[in-house]
Write a protein that holds these residues in place. Sequence first.
Motif, PDB file in Angstrom:
ATOM      1  N   VAL A   2     -29.605   6.995  21.902  1.00  0.00           N
ATOM      2  CA  VAL A   2     -30.255   8.310  21.983  1.00  0.00           C
ATOM      3  C   VAL A   2     -30.811   8.653  20.293  1.00  0.00           C
ATOM      4  CG1 VAL A   2     -30.066  10.766  22.409  1.00  0.00           C
ATOM      5  CG2 VAL A   2     -28.539   9.206  23.554  1.00  0.00           C
ATOM      6  N   GLY A   3     -32.115   8.919  20.463  1.00  0.00           N
ATOM      7  CA  GLY A   3     -32.719   9.139  19.157  1.00  0.00           C
ATOM      8  C   GLY A   3     -33.636   8.236  18.533  1.00  0.00           C
ATOM      9  N   GLY A   4     -34.575   8.628  17.816  1.00  0.00           N
ATOM     10  CA  GLY A   4     -35.673   8.076  17.130  1.00  0.00           C
ATOM     11  C   GLY A   4     -35.563   7.523  15.641  1.00  0.00           C
ATOM     12  N   GLY A   5     -34.447   8.007  15.199  1.00  0.00           N
ATOM     13  CA  GLY A   5     -34.353   7.796  13.566  1.00  0.00           C
ATOM     14  C   GLY A   5     -33.786   6.569  13.046  1.00  0.00           C
ATOM     15  N   ASN A   6     -33.697   6.153  11.941  1.00  0.00           N
ATOM     16  CA  ASN A   6     -33.700   5.076  11.281  1.00  0.00           C
ATOM     17  C   ASN A   6     -32.010   4.370  12.063  1.00  0.00           C
ATOM     18  OD1 ASN A   6     -34.233   2.817   9.566  1.00  0.00           O
ATOM     19  ND2 ASN A   6     -32.392   3.214   8.391  1.00  0.00           N
ATOM     20  N   SER A   7     -31.195   5.387  11.987  1.00  0.00           N
ATOM     21  CA  SER A   7     -29.871   4.670  12.557  1.00  0.00           C
ATOM     22  C   SER A   7     -29.938   4.258  13.866  1.00  0.00           C
ATOM     23  CB  SER A   7     -28.767   5.724  12.481  1.00  0.00           C
ATOM     24  OG  SER A   7     -28.424   5.907  10.924  1.00  0.00           O
ATOM     25  N   ALA A   8     -30.736   5.238  14.869  1.00  0.00           N
ATOM     26  CA  ALA A   8     -30.567   4.919  16.427  1.00  0.00           C
ATOM     27  C   ALA A   8     -31.572   3.532  16.399  1.00  0.00           C
ATOM     28  CB  ALA A   8     -31.311   5.827  17.001  1.00  0.00           C
ATOM     29  N   CYS A   9     -32.498   3.305  15.680  1.00  0.00           N
ATOM     30  CA  CYS A   9     -33.281   1.929  15.598  1.00  0.00           C
ATOM     31  C   CYS A   9     -32.581   0.926  15.107  1.00  0.00           C
ATOM     32  CB  CYS A   9     -34.627   2.118  15.067  1.00  0.00           C
ATOM     33  SG  CYS A   9     -35.813   3.460  15.656  1.00  0.00           S
ATOM     34  N   GLU A  10     -31.802   0.971  14.338  1.00  0.00           N
ATOM     35  CA  GLU A  10     -30.954  -0.118  13.593  1.00  0.00           C
ATOM     36  C   GLU A  10     -29.903  -0.514  14.788  1.00  0.00           C
ATOM     37  OE1 GLU A  10     -31.446  -2.033  11.197  1.00  0.00           O
ATOM     38  OE2 GLU A  10     -32.875  -0.940   9.817  1.00  0.00           O
ATOM     39  N   GLU A  11     -29.179   0.484  15.479  1.00  0.00           N
ATOM     40  CA  GLU A  11     -28.324   0.331  16.170  1.00  0.00           C
ATOM     41  C   GLU A  11     -28.848  -0.426  17.402  1.00  0.00           C
ATOM     42  OE1 GLU A  11     -24.401   0.339  17.874  1.00  0.00           O
ATOM     43  OE2 GLU A  11     -25.009   0.709  15.849  1.00  0.00           O
ATOM     44  N   ALA A  12     -30.092   0.084  18.005  1.00  0.00           N
ATOM     45  CA  ALA A  12     -30.662  -0.676  19.189  1.00  0.00           C
ATOM     46  C   ALA A  12     -31.119  -2.144  18.657  1.00  0.00           C
ATOM     47  CB  ALA A  12     -31.996   0.155  19.446  1.00  0.00           C
ATOM     48  N   LEU A  13     -31.611  -2.305  17.360  1.00  0.00           N
ATOM     49  CA  LEU A  13     -31.912  -3.676  17.192  1.00  0.00           C
ATOM     50  C   LEU A  13     -30.319  -4.411  17.337  1.00  0.00           C
ATOM     51  CD1 LEU A  13     -34.116  -3.006  14.228  1.00  0.00           C
ATOM     52  CD2 LEU A  13     -34.682  -4.372  16.436  1.00  0.00           C
ATOM     53  N   PHE A  14     -29.368  -3.917  16.602  1.00  0.00           N
ATOM     54  CA  PHE A  14     -28.151  -4.720  16.537  1.00  0.00           C
ATOM     55  C   PHE A  14     -27.682  -4.788  18.124  1.00  0.00           C
ATOM     56  CE2 PHE A  14     -23.337  -4.138  17.293  1.00  0.00           C
ATOM     57  CZ  PHE A  14     -23.053  -5.433  16.622  1.00  0.00           C
ATOM     58  N   LEU A  15     -27.613  -3.943  18.980  1.00  0.00           N
ATOM     59  CA  LEU A  15     -27.382  -4.024  20.557  1.00  0.00           C
ATOM     60  C   LEU A  15     -28.186  -5.164  21.212  1.00  0.00           C
ATOM     61  CD1 LEU A  15     -26.587  -0.398  21.439  1.00  0.00           C
ATOM     62  CD2 LEU A  15     -24.933  -2.350  21.221  1.00  0.00           C
ATOM     63  N   SER A  16     -29.571  -5.215  20.808  1.00  0.00           N
ATOM     64  CA  SER A  16     -30.425  -6.150  21.467  1.00  0.00           C
ATOM     65  C   SER A  16     -29.942  -7.468  21.628  1.00  0.00           C
ATOM     66  CB  SER A  16     -31.761  -5.700  21.058  1.00  0.00           C
ATOM     67  OG  SER A  16     -31.834  -6.485  19.683  1.00  0.00           O
ATOM     68  N   ASP A  17     -29.295  -8.025  20.239  1.00  0.00           N
ATOM     69  CA  ASP A  17     -28.648  -9.212  20.254  1.00  0.00           C
ATOM     70  C   ASP A  17     -27.421  -9.514  20.909  1.00  0.00           C
ATOM     71  OD1 ASP A  17     -30.868  -9.860  18.229  1.00  0.00           O
ATOM     72  OD2 ASP A  17     -29.382  -9.213  16.657  1.00  0.00           O
TER      73      ASP A  17
END
Length: 75
Positions: A2-17
Amino acid sequence: VVGGGNSACEEALFLSDIASSVTIVLRRDQFRAPEGVVNKVLAKDNISVRYQTSIVELSGEAMPEIGRASCRERV
Protein backbone atom coordinates in the motif's frame (compact mmCIF):
# COMPACT_ATOMS: atom_id res chain seq x y z
CA VAL A 1 1.85 -3.16 -0.96
CA VAL A 2 0.00 0.00 0.00
CA GLY A 3 1.35 3.40 -0.99
CA GLY A 4 3.35 5.07 -3.70
CA GLY A 5 6.29 6.49 -1.80
CA ASN A 6 9.89 5.37 -1.91
CA SER A 7 9.56 2.79 0.90
CA ALA A 8 6.52 1.14 -0.69
CA CYS A 9 8.20 0.96 -4.09
CA GLU A 10 11.41 -0.47 -2.64
CA GLU A 11 9.38 -3.11 -0.76
CA ALA A 12 7.47 -4.02 -3.92
CA LEU A 13 10.77 -4.44 -5.79
CA PHE A 14 12.13 -6.67 -3.00
CA LEU A 15 8.96 -8.78 -2.91
CA SER A 16 8.91 -9.11 -6.70
CA ASP A 17 12.12 -11.15 -6.49
CA ILE A 18 10.53 -13.75 -4.19
CA ALA A 19 6.81 -13.63 -5.05
CA SER A 20 5.08 -14.63 -8.26
CA SER A 21 3.08 -11.39 -8.27
CA VAL A 22 2.95 -8.12 -6.32
CA THR A 23 0.17 -5.52 -6.37
CA ILE A 24 0.71 -1.90 -5.36
CA VAL A 25 -2.43 -0.05 -4.25
CA LEU A 26 -2.34 3.75 -4.65
CA ARG A 27 -4.99 6.21 -3.48
CA ARG A 28 -3.64 8.77 -5.95
CA ASP A 29 -3.18 8.70 -9.70
CA GLN A 30 0.61 8.87 -9.46
CA PHE A 31 3.57 7.72 -7.39
CA ARG A 32 5.40 9.97 -4.91
CA ALA A 33 8.63 7.97 -5.14
CA PRO A 34 11.57 9.26 -7.22
CA GLU A 35 11.22 8.72 -10.96
CA GLY A 36 14.09 6.23 -11.12
CA VAL A 37 12.50 3.96 -8.53
CA VAL A 38 9.08 4.23 -10.20
CA ASN A 39 10.62 3.26 -13.55
CA LYS A 40 12.10 0.12 -11.95
CA VAL A 41 8.70 -0.79 -10.49
CA LEU A 42 6.88 -0.25 -13.79
CA ALA A 43 9.49 -2.31 -15.66
CA LYS A 44 8.82 -5.42 -13.55
CA ASP A 45 6.42 -7.84 -15.26
CA ASN A 46 5.17 -9.29 -11.97
CA ILE A 47 4.25 -5.95 -10.34
CA SER A 48 0.80 -4.54 -11.05
CA VAL A 49 -0.45 -1.13 -9.94
CA ARG A 50 -4.00 -0.19 -8.97
CA TYR A 51 -4.28 3.59 -9.18
CA GLN A 52 -6.94 5.62 -7.36
CA THR A 53 -7.88 2.64 -5.21
CA SER A 54 -8.57 2.34 -1.49
CA ILE A 55 -8.50 -0.76 0.66
CA VAL A 56 -11.88 -1.10 2.36
CA GLU A 57 -11.46 -4.43 4.17
CA LEU A 58 -8.74 -6.86 5.24
CA SER A 59 -9.64 -10.40 6.21
CA GLY A 60 -7.93 -13.64 7.12
CA GLU A 61 -7.92 -16.56 9.53
CA ALA A 62 -5.92 -14.75 12.22
CA MET A 63 -4.17 -11.43 12.16
CA PRO A 64 -1.49 -10.52 11.18
CA GLU A 65 -1.98 -13.09 8.41
CA ILE A 66 -4.11 -11.52 5.70
CA GLY A 67 -5.81 -13.77 3.21
CA ARG A 68 -7.73 -11.15 1.28
CA ALA A 69 -7.85 -7.40 0.76
CA SER A 70 -11.03 -5.87 -0.65
CA CYS A 71 -10.47 -2.71 -2.68
CA ARG A 72 -12.64 0.01 -4.17
CA GLU A 73 -11.55 2.16 -7.11
CA ARG A 74 -12.30 5.86 -6.93
CA VAL A 75 -14.05 7.29 -9.92
